[in-house]
Design an enzyme around this catalytic site. Structure first.
Site, short mmCIF file in Angstrom:
data_model
loop_
_atom_site.label_atom_id
_atom_site.label_comp_id
_atom_site.label_asym_id
_atom_site.label_seq_id
_atom_site.Cartn_x
_atom_site.Cartn_y
_atom_site.Cartn_z
N ASP A 245 -2.56 1.21 7.03
CA ASP A 245 -1.80 0.73 5.70
C ASP A 245 -1.17 -0.76 5.63
O ASP A 245 -1.09 -1.23 4.65
CB ASP A 245 -0.48 1.78 5.83
N ASP B 178 0.88 -1.16 -0.22
CA ASP B 178 -0.04 0.02 0.08
C ASP B 178 0.93 1.16 -0.18
O ASP B 178 1.41 1.67 0.93
CB ASP B 178 -1.03 0.04 1.28
N GLU C 77 -2.19 -1.57 -4.95
CA GLU C 77 -3.24 -0.95 -5.38
C GLU C 77 -3.21 -0.16 -6.52
O GLU C 77 -2.25 0.60 -6.54
CB GLU C 77 -3.90 -0.06 -4.24
#
Length: 162
Positions: free
Chosen positions: A138, A4, A64
């Site tokens: 996170d 992330d 992502e």
């Protein structure tokens, strides 16, 4: 390995898959000095991601996809810098990178592509058999990306073997 990416905090999570069971090998964050110039912060992310890849030797990196909210374009640009470092370190290690939309990640874990962050954290805790919700968020996000990729691999393998 799920990542992330963020300039201030980059979460990472490494999962091991045994059949349909996933276990956390390692998870944590890379934090940068908010007062340092951006190039130094990116170098710190690069150094830490390189060390993690060297230590755990993942087979792939799931990240992502970059998205932008019209009200905060600068956030997307800054995230893009950190994301680029992750892609570079993966390429240098010869690792494939798999980007996933946040809605796909959420749907793979909760069945709802618009699931709130708290629901995602609880599903990560439950699915991976953790005693507590991963903190900071996170870490949970990175584990969610890794889990989404792992499940996608399992599903594609099952489809290919039919």
């Amino acid at each position: 390995m799920g990542v992330d990416p963020g300039l201030g905090i980059t979460g990472y999570g490494i999962l091991d898959c045994n059949g349909e069971e996933f276990t956390v090998v390692e998870a944590g964050v890379v934090k940068t000095n908010a007062k340092a110039p951006i190039e130094m912060r990116l170098q710190e992310i690069a150094t830490e991601i390189q060390a993690i890849v060297n230590q755990f030797n993942p087979e792939a990196v799931a990240v992502e996809e970059l998205y932008s909210h019209y009200g905060h374009p600068k956030t997307a640009i800054i995230m893009g810098h950190a994301r680029g470092i992750v892609f570079l370190k993966a390429a240098e290690a010869g690792l494939p990178v798999y980007p996933y939309a946040s809605t796909r990640i959420k749907k793979s874990l909760t069945g709802n592509g618009r699931a709130p962050k708290q629901q995602m954290q609880l599903m990560i805790r439950s699915t991976l058999g953790l005693t507590e919700v991963p903190e900071p968020p996170d870490v949970a996000d990175a584990l969610a990306v890794a889990l989404c990729h792992g499940r996608m691999l399992l599903h594609n393998h099952e489809v290919a073997s039919l």
